[in-house]
Every structure is written in structure tokens, then in C-alpha cells.
Design an enzyme around this catalytic site. Structure first.
Site, PDB file in Angstrom:
ATOM      1  N   LYS A  13       1.293  -0.869  -0.051  1.00 13.34           N
ATOM      2  CA  LYS A  13      -0.094  -0.065   0.263  1.00 13.34           C
ATOM      3  C   LYS A  13       1.035   1.430   0.660  1.00 13.34           C
ATOM      4  CE  LYS A  13      -2.256  -1.368   3.590  1.00 13.34           C
ATOM      5  NZ  LYS A  13      -1.814  -1.670   4.344  1.00 13.34           N
ATOM      6  N   ARG A  88      -9.627   1.072   8.647  1.00 12.54           N
ATOM      7  CA  ARG A  88      -9.479  -0.341   9.180  1.00 12.54           C
ATOM      8  C   ARG A  88     -10.729  -1.213   9.297  1.00 12.54           C
ATOM      9  NH1 ARG A  88      -3.116   0.739   8.843  1.00 12.54           N
ATOM     10  NH2 ARG A  88      -2.471  -1.575   9.945  1.00 12.54           N
ATOM     11  N   ARG A 127      12.391  -5.231   4.658  1.00 15.17           N
ATOM     12  CA  ARG A 127      11.886  -3.623   4.370  1.00 15.17           C
ATOM     13  C   ARG A 127      11.678  -2.272   5.313  1.00 15.17           C
ATOM     14  NH1 ARG A 127       4.987  -2.928   4.879  1.00 15.17           N
ATOM     15  NH2 ARG A 127       4.765  -2.735   7.018  1.00 15.17           N
ATOM     16  N   ARG A 161      11.263  -0.401  11.167  1.00 15.37           N
ATOM     17  CA  ARG A 161       9.890  -0.499  11.829  1.00 15.37           C
ATOM     18  C   ARG A 161       9.867  -0.911  12.685  1.00 15.37           C
ATOM     19  NH1 ARG A 161       4.399   0.370   8.428  1.00 15.37           N
ATOM     20  NH2 ARG A 161       3.769  -0.425  10.203  1.00 15.37           N
ATOM     21  N   ARG A 172      -0.650  -7.860  13.748  1.00 22.70           N
ATOM     22  CA  ARG A 172      -1.018  -7.424  12.584  1.00 22.70           C
ATOM     23  C   ARG A 172      -2.389  -8.252  11.507  1.00 22.70           C
ATOM     24  NH1 ARG A 172       4.549  -4.765  10.894  1.00 22.70           N
ATOM     25  NH2 ARG A 172       3.357  -3.226   9.570  1.00 22.70           N
TER      26      ARG A 172
HETATM   27  P1  AMP Z   1       0.123   1.082   9.091  1.00 25.26           P
HETATM   28  O1  AMP Z   1       1.714   2.005   9.578  1.00 25.26           O
HETATM   29  O2  AMP Z   1      -0.173   0.735   8.222  1.00 25.26           O
HETATM   30  O3  AMP Z   1       0.965  -0.889   9.387  1.00 25.26           O
HETATM   31  O4  AMP Z   1       0.537   1.048  11.329  1.00 25.26           O
HETATM   32  C1  AMP Z   1       1.151   0.476  11.814  1.00 25.26           C
HETATM   33  C2  AMP Z   1       0.084   0.477  13.248  1.00 25.26           C
HETATM   34  O5  AMP Z   1      -0.673   1.730  13.806  1.00 25.26           O
HETATM   35  C3  AMP Z   1      -0.915  -0.645  12.725  1.00 25.26           C
HETATM   36  O6  AMP Z   1      -0.475  -1.674  13.477  1.00 25.26           O
HETATM   37  C4  AMP Z   1      -2.391  -0.253  14.453  1.00 25.26           C
HETATM   38  O7  AMP Z   1      -1.169   0.013  15.510  1.00 25.26           O
HETATM   39  C5  AMP Z   1      -1.875   1.317  14.028  1.00 25.26           C
HETATM   40  N1  AMP Z   1      -2.314   2.401  12.863  1.00 25.26           N
HETATM   41  C6  AMP Z   1      -2.713   2.345  11.690  1.00 25.26           C
HETATM   42  N2  AMP Z   1      -3.352   2.617  11.198  1.00 25.26           N
HETATM   43  C7  AMP Z   1      -4.187   2.835  11.809  1.00 25.26           C
HETATM   44  C8  AMP Z   1      -5.887   2.708  12.024  1.00 25.26           C
HETATM   45  N3  AMP Z   1      -6.894   3.098  10.428  1.00 25.26           N
HETATM   46  N4  AMP Z   1      -6.792   2.792  12.995  1.00 25.26           N
HETATM   47  C9  AMP Z   1      -6.264   1.353  13.605  1.00 25.26           C
HETATM   48  N5  AMP Z   1      -5.044   1.444  14.474  1.00 25.26           N
HETATM   49  C10 AMP Z   1      -3.935   2.234  13.329  1.00 25.26           C
END
Ligand code: AMP
Length: 224
Positions: A13, A88, A127, A161, A172
Site C-alpha cells: 500500500k 481499517r 523492508r 519499523r 497485525r
Molecule cells: P501501518 O503503518 O498502516 O502498518 O500501521 C502501523 C500501526 O499503526 C498498526 O499496526 C496500528 O497499530 C496503527 N494504525 C495505523 N492505522 C490505523 C487505523 N486506521 N486504525 C487503527 N490503528 C491503526
């Protein structure tokens, strides 16, 4: 253009969003990036979100909806945006719909990037990003042209990360299937869902997304 990129962690994404930013000139609104910035800056939201993120669970709808609502009011989002990692949950999808319709806006399309689970661990474990400009790389599939130097900005600093590890990925992925995958049916029922093959080469995925965008009906709302 108002677009959602939907898919499990590691689907691509963020990589695809960056390319769409360059092509269409609209910002990538990644709730993950916004939350990581809040953690880095030690804000109240960051303090509440940190442990949840480190564990790979989802931050509360209330927090995430509030940061998105503020962000889409900023001037650079007036012409459109690419939601990356938002919505999400079904509650977030409802909130996003209300937020946008309250501003006379709508989503043009929701693009599901389909990827088999077994490649996600490799993709995520390998990554990393440029610490200065955020360009994404991978240990085996997408290395910088000159080792140790960012292609985009020339920086020598890169970062990984803390939640990109096999154990957190399991949580996740569970969160994705339990909370996020119902959005596929939700947006299908609204006639907004399009799917692309996220197992294809990165350039091919971009081509598929662009084809979807060319075909998506643009809404007549201000600045579309
Ligand atoms: P990402 O970078 O999108 O993989 O997000 C990293 C982490 O941020 C996720 O594992 C969640 O803990 C939190 N997070 C990101 N976006 C959301 C969302 N829309 N709703 C809830 N938690 C989020």
C-alpha cells in the site's frame, strides 16, 4: 481523486501510494505514518498509541478518526488524497463516509491489493525506508541503485519499523482479517471496490491501479 488502498500489512500500500502521489499530485494520508509521528513527537495521542502499535493491535477508532478528520481539512488535501491504512474497521469506514459526505465529498474507489499470506513475512522482515524522505526499500527485492544511498534524496540513513517483525506481524495479520477484511464486502456493496493483483511486479501493480483510476467515475465535488 479520493482513494483508499486496502490490503494486509506488506501488501504494498505504501509503495503504491508513493507512486500515486508522484503521478496525481495528491497527498498520501497514512494513519500509520501519522501515528508514528505522534509517537516520535511524544504527543498525548502518541503516548496512548505507542504500546498498542508495538503490540501490532489497532489504535482506537476514536483516536484515528480524529487525526484523519483534522488532516483532510488541511489545504493540500482539498484536491484529493490517498488513504493508506485507513479506514481499517467498519466503524472507521462509517466515520470516513460521514466525514466526507459532510464536506460534500465521496470516495472515487477502494482498491484492494491482494497478496498471499506466505509472502507477507518476507516482505515485511526485509523492508526499510529512507530516514530523511521516507522512500521505501527492501533487502532483496528493491535495493537502492547505489548501496547505502537513497535513490530519491541521496541520504545515507535508513530505518526499520519496530513492529516489522515476525511475531508482531502475526497479531497485525489477525487484526487485518478480523477487523479490516470485512471492508471488502462493505465497499463491494457500495460499488466502490476494485481489486488488483498485489503478487505481480511493483510496476505491474501500479499499472493495474492506474487503469482502475482511469476507469473510476470522478465525483463532481469541489476540487475533484
Ligand atoms: P501501518 O503503518 O498502516 O502498518 O500501521 C502501523 C500501526 O499503526 C498498526 O499496526 C496500528 O497499530 C496503527 N494504525 C495505523 N492505522 C490505523 C487505523 N486506521 N486504525 C487503527 N490503528 C491503526
Amino acid at each position: 481523486m479520493r482513494l483508499v488502498l486496502l490490503g494486509p500489512p506488506g501488501a504494498g500500500k505504501g509503495t503504491q501510494a508513493q507512486r500515486l502521489v508522484e503521478k496525481y499530485g495528491v497527498p498520501q494520508l497514512s494513519t500509520g505514518d501519522m501515528l508514528r509521528a505522534a509517537v516520535r513527537n511524544g504527543t498525548a495521542v502518541g503516548k496512548r498509541a505507542k504500546a498498542v502499535m508495538d503490540a501490532g493491535r489497532l489504535v482506537s477508532d476514536e483516536i484515528v478518526n480524529a487525526i484523519v478528520s483534522d488532516r483532510i481539512d488541511e489545504p493540500d488535501a482539498a484536491r484529493g488524497f490517498i488513504f493508506d491504512g485507513y479506514p481499517r474497521t467498519l466503524a472507521q469506514a462509517d466515520a470516513a463516509g460521514s466525514m466526507l459526505s459532510g464536506k460534500g465529498m465521496d470516495l472515487d474507489a477502494v482498491i484492494e491489493i491482494r497478496v498471499d499470506d506466505d509472502v507477507l513475512v518476507d516482505r515485511i522482515a526485509g523492508r526499510y525506508t529512507c530516514a530523511r524522505c521516507g522512500a521505501g526499500y527492501h533487502d532483496t527485492s528493491l535495493e537502492p541503485k547505489v548501496a547505502g544511498v537513497c535513490d530519491k534524496c541521496g541520504s545515507h540513513e535508513f530505518k526499520r519499523r519496530p513492529d516489522d517483525n515476525a511475531e508482531t506481524l502475526r497479531t497485525r495479520l489477525q487484526a487485518y482479517y478480523k477487523e479490516t477484511s470485512p471492508l471488502i464486502g462493505y465497499y463491494y456493496a457500495k460499488g466502490k471496490l476494485r481489486s488488483v493483483d498485489g503478487m505481480a511486479e511493483i510496476d505491474e501493480v501500479t499499472r493495474q491501479i492506474e487503469a482502475v483510476m482511469e476507469a473510476a467515475p470522478r465525483k463532481a465535488a469541489a476540487g475533484s
